[in-house]
Design a protein around this motif. Structure first.
Motif, PDB file in Angstrom:
ATOM      1  N   UNK A 162      23.327  44.035  43.264  1.00 61.07           N
ATOM      2  CA  UNK A 162      24.340  43.669  44.265  1.00 61.07           C
ATOM      3  C   UNK A 162      25.204  42.475  43.855  1.00 61.07           C
ATOM      4  N   UNK A 163      24.621  41.486  43.200  1.00 59.57           N
ATOM      5  CA  UNK A 163      25.399  40.314  42.791  1.00 59.57           C
ATOM      6  C   UNK A 163      26.536  40.678  41.863  1.00 59.57           C
ATOM      7  N   UNK A 164      26.257  41.543  40.909  1.00 57.21           N
ATOM      8  CA  UNK A 164      27.269  41.999  39.952  1.00 57.21           C
ATOM      9  C   UNK A 164      28.400  42.720  40.669  1.00 57.21           C
ATOM     10  N   UNK A 165      28.035  43.669  41.517  1.00 56.14           N
ATOM     11  CA  UNK A 165      29.043  44.478  42.211  1.00 56.14           C
ATOM     12  C   UNK A 165      29.863  43.622  43.169  1.00 56.14           C
ATOM     13  N   UNK A 166      29.207  42.742  43.930  1.00 59.36           N
ATOM     14  CA  UNK A 166      29.937  41.890  44.879  1.00 59.36           C
ATOM     15  C   UNK A 166      30.856  40.914  44.160  1.00 59.36           C
ATOM     16  N   UNK A 167      30.460  40.458  42.982  1.00 58.48           N
ATOM     17  CA  UNK A 167      31.345  39.573  42.206  1.00 58.48           C
ATOM     18  C   UNK A 167      32.647  40.301  41.889  1.00 58.48           C
ATOM     19  N   UNK A 168      32.544  41.581  41.522  1.00 55.68           N
ATOM     20  CA  UNK A 168      33.744  42.336  41.162  1.00 55.68           C
ATOM     21  C   UNK A 168      34.536  42.781  42.377  1.00 55.68           C
ATOM     22  N   UNK A 169      33.856  43.206  43.447  1.00 58.70           N
ATOM     23  CA  UNK A 169      34.540  43.763  44.609  1.00 58.70           C
ATOM     24  C   UNK A 169      35.008  42.682  45.573  1.00 58.70           C
ATOM     25  N   UNK A 170      34.125  41.762  45.918  1.00 59.41           N
ATOM     26  CA  UNK A 170      34.454  40.747  46.935  1.00 59.41           C
ATOM     27  C   UNK A 170      35.176  39.552  46.321  1.00 59.41           C
ATOM     28  N   UNK A 171      34.700  39.097  45.162  1.00 55.77           N
ATOM     29  CA  UNK A 171      35.286  37.907  44.541  1.00 55.77           C
ATOM     30  C   UNK A 171      36.376  38.227  43.533  1.00 55.77           C
ATOM     31  N   UNK A 172      36.618  39.521  43.266  1.00 53.98           N
ATOM     32  CA  UNK A 172      37.670  39.988  42.361  1.00 53.98           C
ATOM     33  C   UNK A 172      37.519  39.417  40.949  1.00 53.98           C
TER      34      UNK A 172
ATOM     35  N   UNK B 284      36.796  39.960  37.071  1.00 59.80           N
ATOM     36  CA  UNK B 284      37.003  41.057  36.131  1.00 59.80           C
ATOM     37  C   UNK B 284      35.693  41.566  35.556  1.00 59.80           C
ATOM     38  N   UNK B 285      35.705  42.804  35.076  1.00 63.45           N
ATOM     39  CA  UNK B 285      34.493  43.428  34.540  1.00 63.45           C
ATOM     40  C   UNK B 285      33.920  42.616  33.380  1.00 63.45           C
ATOM     41  N   UNK B 286      34.769  42.183  32.452  1.00 56.90           N
ATOM     42  CA  UNK B 286      34.280  41.450  31.281  1.00 56.90           C
ATOM     43  C   UNK B 286      33.576  40.164  31.698  1.00 56.90           C
ATOM     44  N   UNK B 287      34.181  39.422  32.601  1.00 53.97           N
ATOM     45  CA  UNK B 287      33.587  38.153  33.052  1.00 53.97           C
ATOM     46  C   UNK B 287      32.296  38.401  33.818  1.00 53.97           C
TER      47      UNK B 287
ATOM     48  N   UNK C 287      28.541  37.181  32.726  1.00 50.00           N
ATOM     49  CA  UNK C 287      27.746  36.333  33.611  1.00 50.00           C
ATOM     50  C   UNK C 287      26.381  36.945  33.896  1.00 50.00           C
ATOM     51  N   UNK C 288      26.344  38.282  34.080  1.00 50.47           N
ATOM     52  CA  UNK C 288      25.085  38.951  34.418  1.00 50.47           C
ATOM     53  C   UNK C 288      24.352  39.480  33.184  1.00 50.47           C
ATOM     54  N   UNK C 289      24.834  39.123  31.993  1.00 50.61           N
ATOM     55  CA  UNK C 289      24.140  39.439  30.758  1.00 50.61           C
ATOM     56  C   UNK C 289      24.045  40.914  30.435  1.00 50.61           C
ATOM     57  N   UNK C 290      25.153  41.616  30.546  1.00 53.33           N
ATOM     58  CA  UNK C 290      25.150  43.039  30.194  1.00 53.33           C
ATOM     59  C   UNK C 290      26.464  43.418  29.546  1.00 53.33           C
ATOM     60  N   UNK C 291      26.514  44.618  29.015  1.00 55.35           N
ATOM     61  CA  UNK C 291      27.738  45.099  28.389  1.00 55.35           C
ATOM     62  C   UNK C 291      28.736  45.531  29.453  1.00 55.35           C
ATOM     63  N   UNK C 292      30.024  45.505  29.087  1.00 50.52           N
ATOM     64  CA  UNK C 292      31.090  45.904  30.022  1.00 50.52           C
ATOM     65  C   UNK C 292      30.907  47.333  30.515  1.00 50.52           C
TER      66      UNK C 292
ATOM     67  N   UNK D  37      28.216  49.038  30.984  1.00 45.44           N
ATOM     68  CA  UNK D  37      27.165  49.103  32.014  1.00 45.44           C
ATOM     69  C   UNK D  37      27.649  48.482  33.323  1.00 45.44           C
ATOM     70  N   UNK D  38      28.370  47.376  33.249  1.00 43.77           N
ATOM     71  CA  UNK D  38      28.904  46.742  34.456  1.00 43.77           C
ATOM     72  C   UNK D  38      29.868  47.680  35.166  1.00 43.77           C
ATOM     73  N   UNK D  39      30.734  48.344  34.406  1.00 43.65           N
ATOM     74  CA  UNK D  39      31.677  49.296  34.981  1.00 43.65           C
ATOM     75  C   UNK D  39      30.925  50.457  35.652  1.00 43.65           C
ATOM     76  N   UNK D  40      29.863  50.923  35.019  1.00 47.88           N
ATOM     77  CA  UNK D  40      29.069  52.016  35.595  1.00 47.88           C
ATOM     78  C   UNK D  40      28.457  51.595  36.930  1.00 47.88           C
ATOM     79  N   UNK D  41      27.944  50.360  36.999  1.00 45.34           N
ATOM     80  CA  UNK D  41      27.402  49.848  38.269  1.00 45.34           C
ATOM     81  C   UNK D  41      28.494  49.797  39.339  1.00 45.34           C
ATOM     82  N   UNK D  42      29.672  49.332  38.964  1.00 46.32           N
ATOM     83  CA  UNK D  42      30.783  49.237  39.913  1.00 46.32           C
ATOM     84  C   UNK D  42      31.159  50.611  40.446  1.00 46.32           C
TER      85      UNK D  42
END
Length: 200
Positions: free
Chosen positions: A138-148, A150-153, A157-162, A164-169
């Motif tokens: 949830x922290x990863x997704x909320x950072x991208x959705x609520x706090x806007x 970017x995927x790379x950042x 921050x959450x120690x994963x590849x872009x 994988x972060x995009x897939x979670x989003x």
């Protein structure tokens, strides 16, 4: 006859510029900016030159850029905007767990508009709580959705590849329509009336 009128007009402008040097400098800068905008954007068919010039200078949000690049579709962008609006409404941070229906019902003003607004708010907050509880990150997704963020950042921050972060989003955004549907099924007008009656 045209030459004397033009020279008289120029003399008046020169006199005004000497009397108001700051305003004259502003007017000159505005005229230059307008000429540059016409040169850059005058060929566009839709919208004014000023609108195109202004839009070109705006920095789009991270999710809007993802949509423009084709990484997410319009439905996913809409879901992200709805989620962000609900999170802002309830002041959701990374620590918010669930929403209590009874504490969110407004027992104040009465009237049909207030009733439907309350029902919509309760449903949206209920959906948000259930949606958030389903997220593995949830922290990863909320950072991208609520706090806007970017995927790379966010990925960094959450120690994963872009990727994988995009897939979670994307997986999270795909869950939202079902959460809203369930909220509509679970909470109806009668439920809200009962909760309002209990509160006073």
């Amino acid at each position: 006859m045209a030459a004397p009128q033009n020279s008289s007009r120029q003399a008046t402008l020169d006199h005004w510029a000497r009397a108001h040097p700051e305003r004259a400098a502003e007017e000159l800068a505005l005229a230059r900016a307008n000429r540059a905008a016409r040169k850059d954007w005058g060929h566009k068919q839709a919208g004014t030159v000023q609108t195109h010039a202004h839009a070109a200078g705006l920095r789009q949000g991270a999710l809007a850029r993802l949509y423009q690049s084709g990484a997410i579709d319009v439905h996913q962008l809409g879901a992200a905007q709805e989620i962000a609006a609900v999170a802002e409404t309830i002041g959701a941070g990374l620590g918010v767990r669930m929403v209590s229906l009874e504490t969110r019902v407004d027992g104040g003003r009465r009237g049909p508009d207030q009733f439907w607004e309350s029902l919509g708010r309760v449903r949206a907050e209920w959906a948000y709580g259930r949606w958030r509880a389903q997220l593995p990150k949830p922290g990863l997704v909320l950072a991208m959705v609520v706090d806007d963020v970017g995927i790379a950042a966010a990925a960094r921050f959450f120690g994963m590849r872009k990727v994988r972060a995009r897939a979670h989003l994307i997986a999270a955004l795909e869950l939202w329509p079902d959460a809203i549907r369930k909220a509509r099924d679970q909470i109806d007008e009668a439920d809200l009336l009962v909760m309002q009656a209990r509160l006073g």
